[in-house]
Design a protein around this motif. Structure first.
Motif, PDB file in Angstrom:
ATOM      1  N   PRO A 149      11.485  -2.849  -5.836  1.00  0.00           N
ATOM      2  CA  PRO A 149      10.093  -3.442  -5.323  1.00  0.00           C
ATOM      3  C   PRO A 149       9.467  -4.249  -6.314  1.00  0.00           C
ATOM      4  O   PRO A 149       9.419  -4.316  -7.568  1.00  0.00           O
ATOM      5  N   GLY A 150       8.509  -5.042  -5.791  1.00  0.00           N
ATOM      6  CA  GLY A 150       7.607  -5.865  -6.567  1.00  0.00           C
ATOM      7  C   GLY A 150       6.419  -5.065  -6.950  1.00  0.00           C
ATOM      8  O   GLY A 150       6.080  -4.027  -7.142  1.00  0.00           O
ATOM      9  N   PHE A 151       5.059  -5.877  -6.494  1.00  0.00           N
ATOM     10  CA  PHE A 151       3.845  -5.372  -6.628  1.00  0.00           C
ATOM     11  C   PHE A 151       3.682  -4.300  -5.384  1.00  0.00           C
ATOM     12  O   PHE A 151       3.917  -4.871  -4.409  1.00  0.00           O
ATOM     13  N   MET A 152       3.340  -3.157  -5.657  1.00  0.00           N
ATOM     14  CA  MET A 152       3.346  -2.262  -4.529  1.00  0.00           C
ATOM     15  C   MET A 152       1.819  -1.674  -4.273  1.00  0.00           C
ATOM     16  O   MET A 152       1.239  -1.257  -5.400  1.00  0.00           O
ATOM     17  N   LYS A 153       1.335  -1.650  -3.019  1.00  0.00           N
ATOM     18  CA  LYS A 153       0.066  -1.150  -2.715  1.00  0.00           C
ATOM     19  C   LYS A 153       0.168   0.351  -2.415  1.00  0.00           C
ATOM     20  O   LYS A 153       0.982   0.913  -1.800  1.00  0.00           O
ATOM     21  N   PRO A 154      -0.499   1.122  -3.256  1.00  0.00           N
ATOM     22  CA  PRO A 154      -0.581   2.605  -3.275  1.00  0.00           C
ATOM     23  C   PRO A 154      -0.751   3.011  -1.888  1.00  0.00           C
ATOM     24  O   PRO A 154      -1.526   2.283  -1.112  1.00  0.00           O
ATOM     25  N   SER A 155      -0.453   4.532  -1.628  1.00  0.00           N
ATOM     26  CA  SER A 155      -0.764   4.901  -0.157  1.00  0.00           C
ATOM     27  C   SER A 155      -2.334   5.879  -0.303  1.00  0.00           C
ATOM     28  O   SER A 155      -2.584   6.378  -1.589  1.00  0.00           O
ATOM     29  N   PRO A 156      -2.944   5.840   0.801  1.00  0.00           N
ATOM     30  CA  PRO A 156      -4.232   6.720   0.774  1.00  0.00           C
ATOM     31  C   PRO A 156      -3.516   8.091   0.289  1.00  0.00           C
ATOM     32  O   PRO A 156      -2.731   8.623   0.447  1.00  0.00           O
ATOM     33  N   GLY A 157      -4.602   8.766  -0.573  1.00  0.00           N
ATOM     34  CA  GLY A 157      -4.258  10.076  -1.102  1.00  0.00           C
ATOM     35  C   GLY A 157      -3.596  10.067  -2.137  1.00  0.00           C
ATOM     36  O   GLY A 157      -3.559  11.072  -2.928  1.00  0.00           O
ATOM     37  N   GLN A 158      -3.363   8.976  -3.003  1.00  0.00           N
ATOM     38  CA  GLN A 158      -2.571   9.085  -4.175  1.00  0.00           C
ATOM     39  C   GLN A 158      -3.525   9.260  -5.307  1.00  0.00           C
ATOM     40  O   GLN A 158      -4.687   8.688  -5.386  1.00  0.00           O
ATOM     41  N   ARG A 159      -2.969  10.351  -6.225  1.00  0.00           N
ATOM     42  CA  ARG A 159      -3.864  10.576  -7.560  1.00  0.00           C
ATOM     43  C   ARG A 159      -3.378   9.740  -8.723  1.00  0.00           C
ATOM     44  O   ARG A 159      -4.220   9.708  -9.651  1.00  0.00           O
ATOM     45  N   ASN A 160      -2.074   9.630  -8.829  1.00  0.00           N
ATOM     46  CA  ASN A 160      -1.501   9.025 -10.027  1.00  0.00           C
ATOM     47  C   ASN A 160      -1.316   7.540  -9.819  1.00  0.00           C
ATOM     48  O   ASN A 160      -0.318   7.028  -9.328  1.00  0.00           O
ATOM     49  N   LEU A 161      -2.235   6.749 -10.216  1.00  0.00           N
ATOM     50  CA  LEU A 161      -2.240   5.271 -10.113  1.00  0.00           C
ATOM     51  C   LEU A 161      -2.212   4.702 -11.473  1.00  0.00           C
ATOM     52  O   LEU A 161      -2.836   4.985 -12.279  1.00  0.00           O
ATOM     53  N   LYS A 162      -1.239   3.729 -11.645  1.00  0.00           N
ATOM     54  CA  LYS A 162      -1.265   3.068 -12.912  1.00  0.00           C
ATOM     55  C   LYS A 162      -2.598   2.111 -12.902  1.00  0.00           C
ATOM     56  O   LYS A 162      -2.996   1.511 -11.863  1.00  0.00           O
TER      57      LYS A 162
END
Length: 217
Positions: A149-162
């Motif tokens: 994958p390249g740049f990834m859009k996080p999903s709703p409800g995610q807690r662990n974001l870079k």
């Protein structure tokens, strides 16, 4: 399906986990982490195991699974090549061999990265090491799929974001429109992995357009 996920305390693994928990195609999820996930769900079982180089204490619990979604990884920035090889190539293959002993027919999906060097001869050490890891996994499992994958859009409800992704979330809609080959969502990554385990795919190395296509299959 019964699936194993590694790296679910990180951004990519958490996104894949949320997709699996939401999918009617997945009946049970085992996550294996170094630290507790802090999430509960009827489908979810967790093993907290501190040393991924020594799986003997938990190996008996790895049998009977249809797929592994291996999302564990580290950045090469600031790491010596030998150290990066150990935690990327050696750790991954050790884990994969343990799974292959108990689940020889399983699907193994591995998150690598755009720019990975399949020839293992390029200038960038991280790309060579990732390429060597991909090649070894594809030799080990008949149903192995390398996700780049390249740049990834996080999903709703995610807690662990870079942090970088949190700061640059605004760029996703523009990037997807102008350069779709470099942008996908974690929903698509997770869905594509599930579909790879369900019915396979025509290619074993998946770039962003393949991930998007397989997610829609």
């Amino acid at each position: 399906m019964r699936v194993i996920i590694t790296g679910s305390t990180g951004m990519v693994g958490e996104g894949v986990l949320l997709e699996c928990l939401d999918s009617p195609d997945v009946g049970e999820v085992l996550v294996i982490n170094r630290r507790p996930l802090g999430r509960q769900h009827a489908k979810l079982r967790e093993i907290v195991h501190g040393d991924f180089f020594d799986l003997a204490p938990i190996e008996a619990e790895l049998a009977g699974y249809d797929a592994c979604f291996f999302c564990l990884g580290v950045s090469s920035i600031g790491m010596a090549e030998a150290d990066y090889r150990r935690v990327t190539h050696d750790l991954t293959l050790g884990f994969a061999r343990a799974l292959a002993r108990h689940n020889p027919g399983m699907t193994f999906c591995y998150v690598t990265g755009a720019g990975t060097d399949s020839s293992e001869k390029g200038r960038l050490a991280w790309a060579r090491i990732k390429g060597a890891t991909e090649n070894a996994l594809m030799a080990m499992f008949a149903n192995a799929y390398m996700f780049r994958p390249g740049f990834m859009k996080p999903s709703p409800g995610q807690r662990n974001l870079k942090r970088l992704y949190a700061y640059l979330a605004w760029i996703y809609p523009l990037g997807r429109r102008l350069y779709p080959a470099g942008f996908c969502t974690l929903h698509e990554v997770g869905r594509a992995m599930i579909n790879a385990a369900r019915k396979g795919y025509s290619r074993h190395v998946l770039e962003v357009p393949d991930i998007v296509r397989l997610a829609e299959a």
